[in-house]
Design an enzyme around this catalytic site. Sequence first.
Site, PDB file in Angstrom:
ATOM      1  N   LYS A   1       8.908   6.356   3.516  1.00 59.56           N
ATOM      2  CA  LYS A   1       7.908   6.384   4.575  1.00 59.56           C
ATOM      3  C   LYS A   1       8.643   6.160   5.897  1.00 59.56           C
ATOM      4  O   LYS A   1       8.306   5.256   6.678  1.00 59.56           O
ATOM      5  CB  LYS A   1       6.850   5.302   4.280  1.00 59.56           C
ATOM      6  CG  LYS A   1       5.665   5.293   5.181  1.00 59.56           C
ATOM      7  CD  LYS A   1       4.555   6.230   4.765  1.00 59.56           C
ATOM      8  CE  LYS A   1       3.470   6.226   5.826  1.00 59.56           C
ATOM      9  NZ  LYS A   1       2.394   7.177   5.613  1.00 59.56           N
ATOM     10  N   ASP A  59       3.621   3.203 -11.927  1.00 59.81           N
ATOM     11  CA  ASP A  59       2.388   2.800 -12.634  1.00 59.81           C
ATOM     12  C   ASP A  59       1.321   3.874 -12.490  1.00 59.81           C
ATOM     13  O   ASP A  59       0.547   4.140 -13.421  1.00 59.81           O
ATOM     14  CB  ASP A  59       1.844   1.477 -12.081  1.00 59.81           C
ATOM     15  CG  ASP A  59       2.441   0.257 -12.778  1.00 59.81           C
ATOM     16  OD1 ASP A  59       3.637   0.305 -13.127  1.00 59.81           O
ATOM     17  OD2 ASP A  59       1.722  -0.745 -12.979  1.00 59.81           O
ATOM     18  N   TYR A  78      10.689  -6.830  -1.961  1.00 61.70           N
ATOM     19  CA  TYR A  78      10.853  -7.796  -3.048  1.00 61.70           C
ATOM     20  C   TYR A  78      12.094  -8.669  -2.862  1.00 61.70           C
ATOM     21  O   TYR A  78      12.579  -9.280  -3.806  1.00 61.70           O
ATOM     22  CB  TYR A  78      10.917  -7.087  -4.408  1.00 61.70           C
ATOM     23  CG  TYR A  78       9.611  -6.442  -4.850  1.00 61.70           C
ATOM     24  CD1 TYR A  78       8.413  -6.676  -4.173  1.00 61.70           C
ATOM     25  CD2 TYR A  78       9.563  -5.609  -5.962  1.00 61.70           C
ATOM     26  CE1 TYR A  78       7.231  -6.083  -4.588  1.00 61.70           C
ATOM     27  CE2 TYR A  78       8.374  -5.017  -6.374  1.00 61.70           C
ATOM     28  CZ  TYR A  78       7.217  -5.250  -5.683  1.00 61.70           C
ATOM     29  OH  TYR A  78       6.043  -4.665  -6.091  1.00 61.70           O
ATOM     30  N   ASP A  98       2.967   8.393   0.661  1.00 58.70           N
ATOM     31  CA  ASP A  98       1.512   8.543   0.502  1.00 58.70           C
ATOM     32  C   ASP A  98       1.175   9.970   0.064  1.00 58.70           C
ATOM     33  O   ASP A  98       0.352  10.177  -0.835  1.00 58.70           O
ATOM     34  CB  ASP A  98       0.767   8.151   1.788  1.00 58.70           C
ATOM     35  CG  ASP A  98       1.420   8.656   3.060  1.00 58.70           C
ATOM     36  OD1 ASP A  98       2.455   9.358   2.968  1.00 58.70           O
ATOM     37  OD2 ASP A  98       0.901   8.368   4.153  1.00 58.70           O
ATOM     38  N   ASP A 120       7.665   0.834  -7.861  1.00 59.22           N
ATOM     39  CA  ASP A 120       6.815   0.019  -8.718  1.00 59.22           C
ATOM     40  C   ASP A 120       5.417   0.639  -8.809  1.00 59.22           C
ATOM     41  O   ASP A 120       4.882   0.901  -9.892  1.00 59.22           O
ATOM     42  CB  ASP A 120       6.742  -1.395  -8.127  1.00 59.22           C
ATOM     43  CG  ASP A 120       6.120  -2.406  -9.064  1.00 59.22           C
ATOM     44  OD1 ASP A 120       5.790  -2.031 -10.209  1.00 59.22           O
ATOM     45  OD2 ASP A 120       5.966  -3.572  -8.658  1.00 59.22           O
TER      46      ASP A 120
END
Length: 327
Positions: free
Chosen positions: A168, A228, A120, A200, A224
Amino acid sequence: MTHEIAVIPGDGIGQEVIPAAVEVLEALDIDFEFVEADAGDAVLEETGEALPQETYDLAASADATLFGAAGDSAADVILPLREAVGSFVNIRPAKAYPGIDAVRPETDLVFLRENTEGVYAGLEDRLTQDVSTLTRVVTESASETLAEFACDYVSDADDHDGFTIVHKANVMRETDGLFRDTVKSVADDRGVDTDEVLMDAFATRVCLEPEQFDVVACPNLAGDVLSDLAAGLVGGLGLLPSANVGPERALFEPVHGTAPDIAGEGIANPAATIISAAMLLEYLGYEDESERVNEAVEVTLEEGPRTADLGGDASTEDVPEAIIERL
Ligand code: NAI
Ligand code: MG
């Protein structure tokens, strides 16, 4: 001492849930001065700017900001607003409440999401018609700042032992490698326990066994998406608050957006925004008041009145009324 609180309802249900939260804050015996400002699609249409300079300046100078949501202009509003308060971490608790129909009622997690960089950072390019690129930025300093915050966070409360680093680094060796190594080294120096889970694998494990996790520190995009996902485990977006914290000020907002499908009907759930207001109280040092609000929210979620998203038929306005009675 008076605290100046910037109040930015924004668009859609932001106009409904923010007044509900302000009502709850006003019911407490605290010397707040609320200053309202515009942001979002409506002011964009009127003035050509989604985030007018005076709104940015207000957030950059107020002791704390309460923000609702913005519509299509969300990215042009929330990213600069987070920058206005100097936010380096986004705190997103995801907790299932008694009496609420949750996919995983045992979920009680807090995401500490790096809030300034990663994918971002805004470094995207369209090289040719069919090739576009994105530069992912990870710095030692931002990773250190997040790690110090995570260590303080778990040390300040007695109900946490350490935190989980989600990354990751097996694939993104340089970027997430730097993130993982930096966060781990700060925690080791501070004597804070950590464990690590690949992002993951975390997505699967948090669905199957959310009780295995408590505080989770992660890079921007992972935080993010995974927060959610956790919202889905606890009963939906109407319940998830968040805090964007910087060194001197902070901005509090529900995780949800403007909910155009129900905006204007007066049926939006204000709980996420009221819990965000409780985080604002805690941030400003009003711990007792924060706890009172959280407890009143919890009782109200369990005993009602509840809005339609939680299976009830209450209006948005019924909720703060019931919470204030229970304060
Ligand atoms: P959304 O969060 O607005 O809505 C998703 C679904 O959840 C809808 O069915 C909505 O009715 C429901 N919902 C959300 N909050 C609720 C509440 N408090 N009470 C009851 N039901 C609730 O996400 P969506 O639909 O993806 O985005 C709508 C608009 O919001 C878009 O323009 C988007 O850009 C913006 N948005 C803004 C954000 C921000 O300002 N921080 C964050 C996310 C989206
Ligand atoms: Mg999001």
